[in-house]
Design a protein around this motif. Structure first.
Motif, PDB file in Angstrom:
ATOM      1  N   ASP A  35       0.835  -1.203   0.000  1.00 41.85           N
ATOM      2  CA  ASP A  35       0.000   0.000   0.000  1.00 41.85           C
ATOM      3  C   ASP A  35       0.870   1.254   0.000  1.00 41.85           C
ATOM      4  OD1 ASP A  35      -2.162  -1.654   0.078  1.00 41.85           O
ATOM      5  OD2 ASP A  35      -2.461  -1.504   2.241  1.00 41.85           O
ATOM      6  N   LYS A  36       1.991   1.170   0.722  1.00 44.31           N
ATOM      7  CA  LYS A  36       2.905   2.318   0.811  1.00 44.31           C
ATOM      8  C   LYS A  36       3.505   2.640  -0.566  1.00 44.31           C
ATOM      9  CE  LYS A  36       6.958   4.023   3.309  1.00 44.31           C
ATOM     10  NZ  LYS A  36       8.015   3.699   4.307  1.00 44.31           N
ATOM     11  N   THR A  37       3.828   1.586  -1.329  1.00 43.16           N
ATOM     12  CA  THR A  37       4.388   1.780  -2.674  1.00 43.16           C
ATOM     13  C   THR A  37       3.405   2.532  -3.558  1.00 43.16           C
ATOM     14  OG1 THR A  37       5.596  -0.311  -2.482  1.00 43.16           O
ATOM     15  CG2 THR A  37       5.345   0.609  -4.694  1.00 43.16           C
ATOM     16  N   ILE A  38       2.156   2.100  -3.527  1.00 42.50           N
ATOM     17  CA  ILE A  38       1.120   2.739  -4.340  1.00 42.50           C
ATOM     18  C   ILE A  38       0.919   4.187  -3.905  1.00 42.50           C
ATOM     19  CG2 ILE A  38      -1.310   2.664  -5.000  1.00 42.50           C
ATOM     20  CD1 ILE A  38       0.346   0.395  -6.183  1.00 42.50           C
ATOM     21  N   ALA A  39       0.944   4.418  -2.588  1.00 43.34           N
ATOM     22  CA  ALA A  39       0.747   5.775  -2.064  1.00 43.34           C
ATOM     23  C   ALA A  39       1.909   6.686  -2.437  1.00 43.34           C
ATOM     24  CB  ALA A  39       0.578   5.721  -0.545  1.00 43.34           C
ATOM     25  N   ASN A  40       3.135   6.163  -2.369  1.00 43.25           N
ATOM     26  CA  ASN A  40       4.317   6.977  -2.692  1.00 43.25           C
ATOM     27  C   ASN A  40       4.303   7.445  -4.145  1.00 43.25           C
ATOM     28  OD1 ASN A  40       5.359   6.818  -0.116  1.00 43.25           O
ATOM     29  ND2 ASN A  40       6.687   5.071  -0.564  1.00 43.25           N
ATOM     30  N   LEU A  41       3.769   6.596  -5.027  1.00 51.13           N
ATOM     31  CA  LEU A  41       3.699   6.963  -6.440  1.00 51.13           C
ATOM     32  C   LEU A  41       2.423   7.737  -6.766  1.00 51.13           C
ATOM     33  CD1 LEU A  41       5.026   3.697  -8.154  1.00 51.13           C
ATOM     34  CD2 LEU A  41       6.193   5.889  -7.961  1.00 51.13           C
ATOM     35  N   ASN A  42       1.569   7.899  -5.732  1.00 53.46           N
ATOM     36  CA  ASN A  42       0.322   8.656  -5.900  1.00 53.46           C
ATOM     37  C   ASN A  42      -0.544   8.058  -7.012  1.00 53.46           C
ATOM     38  OD1 ASN A  42      -1.467  10.704  -5.207  1.00 53.46           O
ATOM     39  ND2 ASN A  42      -0.613  12.140  -6.720  1.00 53.46           N
ATOM     40  N   LEU A  43      -0.670   6.715  -6.986  1.00 54.45           N
ATOM     41  CA  LEU A  43      -1.423   6.018  -8.026  1.00 54.45           C
ATOM     42  C   LEU A  43      -2.861   5.794  -7.596  1.00 54.45           C
ATOM     43  CD1 LEU A  43       1.137   3.252  -9.109  1.00 54.45           C
ATOM     44  CD2 LEU A  43       0.754   5.492 -10.146  1.00 54.45           C
ATOM     45  N   ASP A  44      -3.778   5.925  -8.552  1.00 55.77           N
ATOM     46  CA  ASP A  44      -5.176   5.561  -8.314  1.00 55.77           C
ATOM     47  C   ASP A  44      -5.316   4.062  -8.516  1.00 55.77           C
ATOM     48  OD1 ASP A  44      -5.980   8.182  -7.868  1.00 55.77           O
ATOM     49  OD2 ASP A  44      -6.244   8.554 -10.014  1.00 55.77           O
ATOM     50  N   VAL A  45      -5.957   3.412  -7.544  1.00 50.73           N
ATOM     51  CA  VAL A  45      -6.156   1.970  -7.659  1.00 50.73           C
ATOM     52  C   VAL A  45      -7.513   1.716  -8.299  1.00 50.73           C
ATOM     53  CG1 VAL A  45      -6.319  -0.222  -6.424  1.00 50.73           C
ATOM     54  CG2 VAL A  45      -4.731   1.559  -5.630  1.00 50.73           C
ATOM     55  N   PRO A  46      -7.543   1.146  -9.510  1.00 50.68           N
ATOM     56  CA  PRO A  46      -8.829   0.917 -10.194  1.00 50.68           C
ATOM     57  C   PRO A  46      -9.530  -0.321  -9.641  1.00 50.68           C
ATOM     58  CG  PRO A  46      -7.029   0.096 -11.535  1.00 50.68           C
ATOM     59  CD  PRO A  46      -6.388   0.706 -10.313  1.00 50.68           C
ATOM     60  N   ASP A  47     -10.844  -0.402  -9.903  1.00 51.96           N
ATOM     61  CA  ASP A  47     -11.515  -1.664  -9.589  1.00 51.96           C
ATOM     62  C   ASP A  47     -11.244  -2.638 -10.730  1.00 51.96           C
ATOM     63  OD1 ASP A  47     -13.173  -0.961 -11.713  1.00 51.96           O
ATOM     64  OD2 ASP A  47     -14.719  -0.108 -10.406  1.00 51.96           O
ATOM     65  N   GLU A  48     -11.695  -3.870 -10.586  1.00 48.75           N
ATOM     66  CA  GLU A  48     -11.336  -4.886 -11.575  1.00 48.75           C
ATOM     67  C   GLU A  48     -11.855  -4.575 -12.977  1.00 48.75           C
ATOM     68  OE1 GLU A  48     -10.099  -9.226 -11.183  1.00 48.75           O
ATOM     69  OE2 GLU A  48     -12.295  -9.268 -11.102  1.00 48.75           O
ATOM     70  N   PRO A  49     -13.104  -4.144 -13.152  1.00 46.14           N
ATOM     71  CA  PRO A  49     -13.544  -3.792 -14.506  1.00 46.14           C
ATOM     72  C   PRO A  49     -12.675  -2.702 -15.142  1.00 46.14           C
ATOM     73  CG  PRO A  49     -15.448  -4.021 -13.084  1.00 46.14           C
ATOM     74  CD  PRO A  49     -14.233  -4.087 -12.191  1.00 46.14           C
ATOM     75  N   GLN A  50     -12.259  -1.726 -14.348  1.00 44.69           N
ATOM     76  CA  GLN A  50     -11.380  -0.681 -14.877  1.00 44.69           C
ATOM     77  C   GLN A  50     -10.014  -1.254 -15.286  1.00 44.69           C
ATOM     78  OE1 GLN A  50     -11.612   1.972 -11.480  1.00 44.69           O
ATOM     79  NE2 GLN A  50     -12.876   3.441 -12.628  1.00 44.69           N
ATOM     80  N   CYS A  51      -9.538  -2.218 -14.475  1.00 46.46           N
ATOM     81  CA  CYS A  51      -8.278  -2.900 -14.821  1.00 46.46           C
ATOM     82  C   CYS A  51      -8.393  -3.572 -16.183  1.00 46.46           C
ATOM     83  CB  CYS A  51      -7.940  -3.954 -13.768  1.00 46.46           C
ATOM     84  SG  CYS A  51      -7.424  -3.302 -12.184  1.00 46.46           S
ATOM     85  N   PHE A  52      -9.486  -4.319 -16.359  1.00 45.25           N
ATOM     86  CA  PHE A  52      -9.672  -5.025 -17.623  1.00 45.25           C
ATOM     87  C   PHE A  52      -9.789  -4.045 -18.779  1.00 45.25           C
ATOM     88  CE2 PHE A  52     -11.832  -8.807 -15.276  1.00 45.25           C
ATOM     89  CZ  PHE A  52     -10.582  -9.213 -14.834  1.00 45.25           C
ATOM     90  N   GLN A  53     -10.512  -2.942 -18.544  1.00 46.04           N
ATOM     91  CA  GLN A  53     -10.710  -1.949 -19.589  1.00 46.04           C
ATOM     92  C   GLN A  53      -9.368  -1.369 -20.041  1.00 46.04           C
ATOM     93  OE1 GLN A  53     -13.857  -1.142 -20.882  1.00 46.04           O
ATOM     94  NE2 GLN A  53     -12.660  -0.092 -22.456  1.00 46.04           N
ATOM     95  N   ARG A  54      -8.505  -1.040 -19.090  1.00 43.49           N
ATOM     96  CA  ARG A  54      -7.185  -0.476 -19.416  1.00 43.49           C
ATOM     97  C   ARG A  54      -6.347  -1.453 -20.241  1.00 43.49           C
ATOM     98  NH1 ARG A  54      -4.981   2.403 -13.824  1.00 43.49           N
ATOM     99  NH2 ARG A  54      -6.733   3.845 -13.528  1.00 43.49           N
ATOM    100  N   LEU A  55      -6.372  -2.712 -19.822  1.00 40.87           N
ATOM    101  CA  LEU A  55      -5.551  -3.704 -20.519  1.00 40.87           C
ATOM    102  C   LEU A  55      -6.079  -3.983 -21.924  1.00 40.87           C
ATOM    103  CD1 LEU A  55      -4.847  -6.230 -17.603  1.00 40.87           C
ATOM    104  CD2 LEU A  55      -3.335  -4.461 -18.504  1.00 40.87           C
ATOM    105  N   LEU A  56      -7.399  -4.008 -22.081  1.00 46.73           N
ATOM    106  CA  LEU A  56      -7.978  -4.280 -23.396  1.00 46.73           C
ATOM    107  C   LEU A  56      -7.803  -3.098 -24.352  1.00 46.73           C
ATOM    108  CD1 LEU A  56     -11.277  -6.137 -22.403  1.00 46.73           C
ATOM    109  CD2 LEU A  56      -9.192  -7.129 -23.347  1.00 46.73           C
ATOM    110  N   GLU A  57      -7.611  -1.913 -23.812  1.00 42.29           N
ATOM    111  CA  GLU A  57      -7.368  -0.732 -24.648  1.00 42.29           C
ATOM    112  C   GLU A  57      -5.886  -0.532 -24.952  1.00 42.29           C
ATOM    113  OE1 GLU A  57      -9.105   2.459 -22.473  1.00 42.29           O
ATOM    114  OE2 GLU A  57     -11.162   2.009 -23.116  1.00 42.29           O
ATOM    115  N   GLY A  58      -5.046  -1.363 -24.342  1.00 37.24           N
ATOM    116  CA  GLY A  58      -3.600  -1.250 -24.536  1.00 37.24           C
ATOM    117  C   GLY A  58      -3.126  -1.886 -25.833  1.00 37.24           C
ATOM    118  N   LYS A  59      -1.790  -2.019 -25.951  1.00 41.97           N
ATOM    119  CA  LYS A  59      -1.188  -2.519 -27.192  1.00 41.97           C
ATOM    120  C   LYS A  59      -0.682  -3.957 -27.085  1.00 41.97           C
ATOM    121  CE  LYS A  59       0.575   2.112 -28.287  1.00 41.97           C
ATOM    122  NZ  LYS A  59       1.796   2.930 -28.449  1.00 41.97           N
ATOM    123  N   ASP A  60      -0.731  -4.521 -25.879  1.00 44.51           N
ATOM    124  CA  ASP A  60      -0.126  -5.835 -25.670  1.00 44.51           C
ATOM    125  C   ASP A  60      -1.121  -6.944 -26.012  1.00 44.51           C
ATOM    126  OD1 ASP A  60       1.021  -8.217 -24.524  1.00 44.51           O
ATOM    127  OD2 ASP A  60       2.384  -6.899 -23.419  1.00 44.51           O
TER     128      ASP A  60
END
Length: 746
Positions: free
Chosen positions: A671-696
């Motif tokens: 949790d500290k790592t995520i906080a230090n980088l000031n990252l927003d933690v998505p829910d699972e559907p958002q995770c899938f959406q990001r990956l499906l919109e990517g290039k990999d």
């Protein structure tokens, strides 16, 4: 008749210069190459020093010799005899000095002689001291010093050397002459110093000259080692160390102890200088077990025009290897012109079919641009006779041999009447024949063969021959490859082979095309394109690597890294909190595990891409060493690598990259790592959406597989968007996943 070891006549398609676009101006080319910068520096300093020496010599002579007639006689005597002395040094001392002391030491002869005279003149202003300076400059500049600087330029690619040389000879010389004049005006007219004190400026310039001489020798060793390095050195074999060798000594050392690829490289470089001192080191390689080296040795000896030894080469006409036979014929054609027609007629009728074939190929190469000679020997008739004789072959092996030799003759002779035979043999059942057909198509330099050659770069048995063939077609190929890469139906194996071809062509078009490919959806293509760009940066640092675009790509990769990190964090949490209690849940857990492994690999890949992109701004070797240091299991190495990176980066890149790199060094995501980088933690559907919109592509397939296992209808709209994907694999997988989801939702 004279054989030619040069590129065949170019078509309109390949007439574009290989170095076109390598730099907006030769000045930029020199600034972006340390090797050329040091070389230009040495030449510039030597010109300035020469101007100071000329003034001192004239001024001191006029001071000690007041009579105008005596002064004119004095100048006439020395200026005329300096040319004689320089000629004698060139004829009798240059080769011995450079060969004995090496280029590194030879570079100090000229500045050393001037330095000695300048120091004497400073403390004992006498005419004889001025003569020492002038004799040193006049006799050594065009002999030992010139030979040494030319040898140090050996690792620079020929086309770059040619472009930079004119600029250095004209512009650098003119600027240095002007600077020398300004120094004299300032010291003589401005400060009103006696000419003896010009020696102080000369001494300072010579010290700088010495520094440049040391640096260019180091750069030579680095460049030369880069050219002859082994991609995968044997663990038990000591690496070839040239750091204590002279240039000629280094070439000799490689010939004596180098690996096959290293020896072949050096033999080609020796042809550029044709130094007779190397003949005795080249000749023993005629007995080398490698036929490639034997053939290359004969081609190299071709360029040693003094005392040709045709008797030593004649036996190789019956060598077991065809390439050696052909090289031997080329040598004989060059060095026995008086009886070559009789010689060729005899060998074309030889009882040994392999000798007849080698003679025909040599003849085809010789008559490529000589229609009269081709008609004299009836080349097309001889090729047709061999084609007719294919039906008489005793077995498939003999038939394949004849086809290969016919293809060589058609390609090297550029016989347009038989182009259709090349096209036909591209589909021969024997892979060796197909490979030769690809090479022969490249020999013709005809763009009509390009559409037929390109598909072979994605087929393993023919990929190497096809890549080499495309490189020989030159920069025009890049436009063809670029068009194919944009077509969705181009097979992925073909696109994956493109970065290697672009890197070997090595011009600005290659760089631009590779920047296009680093946005390709396939991970392998993206990574190989960056590797190819790093290769180009090391080989051709003068090219424009689009720094603004590169910085933008680094910024993109940082965001990809951060997004991947947050998605991985979510998947790790899902794995920890959802223990499988049924076979279905076990399948879902396994799908999550596969996705998690891919995400971890993506983090590593994203970090490597960041460092390879940095390698387009900073030295690629340094960036890769830092990356590998960060990957080390030894804490000390990781800390040192991080510190090295911190010292190299500018402030902007440091703020962007150091937090990412520090995160990559952690053993686990907290949790500290995520906080230090000031990252927003998505829910699972958002995770899938990001990956499906990517290039990999692989990540998309893994997400679709997991969604299919979850069988949750809320993902239907997300998956439906991929039914129109240009990637057939993703399109098919999306359709299968939709069937599972629709079955669940209803």
């Amino acid at each position: 008749m004279a054989a030619r070891f040069v590129l065949p006549t170019k078509t309109v398609f390949t007439r574009e210069r290989k170095n076109q676009g390598i730099s907006d101006h030769p000045f930029q080319l020199i600034l972006q190459s340390r090797h050329l910068t040091y070389l230009a520096g040495i030449i510039g300093v030597s010109v300035i020093v020469a101007k100071l020496v000329d003034y001192q010599f004239s001024d001191i002579a006029s001071f000690y010799i007041s009579d105008p007639d005596e002064l004119a006689a004095f100048f006439g005597f020395w200026f005329s005899n300096l040319n004689v002395i320089s000629l004698l040094v060139q004829l009798f001392l240059t080769r011995r000095v450079v060969g004995t002391f090496g280029v590194g030491t030879s570079l100090f002869f000229l500045p050393g002689g001037i330095l000695l005279g300048s120091l004497i003149l400073l403390f004992m202003p006498a005419l004889w001291a001025a003569i020492i300076i002038k004799v040193s400059d006049g006799s050594l500049k065009q002999s030992i010093n010139k030979a040494a600087t030319e040898l140090l330029a050996l690792p620079i690619p020929q086309e770059i050397k040619n472009q930079a040389k004119t600029f250095i000879d004209v512009f650098v010389d003119s600027i240095a002459t002007g600077i020398g004049g300004l120094i004299l005006i300032f010291m003589v007219n401005g400060m009103e110093l006696p000419s003896r004190y010009i020696s102080l400026m000369t001494v300072l310039l010579i010290l700088f000259w010495g520094y440049l001489a040391i640096k260019i020798r180091q750069e030579y060793i680095r460049s030369f080692k880069l050219k002859i390095r082994q991609p995968k050195p044997d663990a038990g074999k000591k690496e070839l160390d040239l750091s204590k060798e002279s240039v000629i000594g280094g070439l000799k050392r490689v010939l004596e102890t180098g690996e096959e690829a290293q020896i072949l490289f050096v033999l080609k470089k020796i042809r550029e200088i044709s130094d007779e001192r190397l003949r005795e080191n080249v000749i023993p390689l005629l007995s080398h077990p490698s036929p490639e080296i034997r053939a290359e040795v004969i081609r190299t000896l071709y360029y040693f025009t003094a005392n040709p030894d045709t008797e030593a080469i004649t036996p190789f006409i019956r060598d077991e290897n065809q390439q050696v036979k052909i090289a031997a014929f080329e040598y004989m054609i060059k060095h026995r012109p008086e009886d070559i027609e009789e010689l060729m007629q005899a060998y074309l009728a030889d009882e040994d079919d392999t000798v007849r074939a080698a003679a025909l190929v040599s003849l085809a190469n010789e008559t490529r641009d000589n229609a009269l000679l081709r008609q004299t020997f009836d080349l097309e008739g001889r090729v047709q006779a061999r084609l007719n004789a294919l039906s008489t072959a005793r077995n498939e092996e003999e038939a394949s041999f004849r086809k290969i030799e016919i293809l060589k003759a058609i390609g090297q002779g550029n016989i347009a009447a038989y182009y259709d035979r090349i096209e036909r043999f591209l589909f021969d059942p024997d892979k060796r024949v197909v490979n030769q057909a690809i090479k022969s198509a490249a020999d013709t330099n005809q763009p009509r063969f390009l559409p037929q050659i390109v598909p072979f770069i994605g087929l393993e048995p023919f990929a190497q021959a096809a890549k080499s063939a495309l490189v020989r077609f030159g920069p025009g190929v890049i436009d063809v490859l670029s068009g194919l890469a944009k077509q969705p139906d181009t097979h992925i194996d073909i696109v994956r082979a493109m970065p290697v071809v672009a890197a070997k062509i090595g011009n600005q078009k290659s760089v631009n095309f590779l920047f296009q490919l680093i946005d390709y959806e396939d991970f392998v293509v993206r990574m190989d394109s960056l590797k190819a760009l790093n290769f180009l940066k090391m080989e051709f640092p003068h090219l424009n690597y689009h720094e603004k675009t590169m910085l933008h790509k680094i910024n993109e990769e940082v965001h990809v890294f951060q997004d991947t990190l947050s998605v991985l964090y979510v998947q790790i949490a899902q794995t920890e909190y959802n223990s499988p209690s049924s076979s279905t849940e076990a399948e879902i857990a396994e799908a999550r595990k596969s996705l998690k492994l891919l995400l971890e690999r993506r983090l590593d890949g994203s970090l490597e891409r960041i460092f390879r992109l940095l390698g387009l701004k900073y030295p690629p070797d340094d960036m890769l060493n830092i990356f590998h240091g960060l990957q080390s299991s030894q804490k000390e190495l990781r800390v040192n690598a991080l510190e090295f990176l911190d010292n190299m980066l500018n402030a902007t890149l440091k703020r962007l990259l150091i937090p990412v790199v520090e995160t990559a060094l952690l053993d686990a995501i907290s949790d500290k790592t995520i906080a230090n980088l000031n990252l927003d933690v998505p829910d699972e559907p958002q995770c899938f959406q990001r990956l499906l919109e990517g290039k990999d592509t692989r990540l998309k397939l893994a997400v679709l597989h997991l969604i299919g296992m979850l069988r949750d209808g809320k993902y239907i709209s997300m998956v439906e968007k991929l039914k129109g994907s240009a990637n057939p694999k993703i399109k098919s997988f999306a359709s299968q996943t939709l069937l599972k989801l629709e079955g669940k939702s209803f």
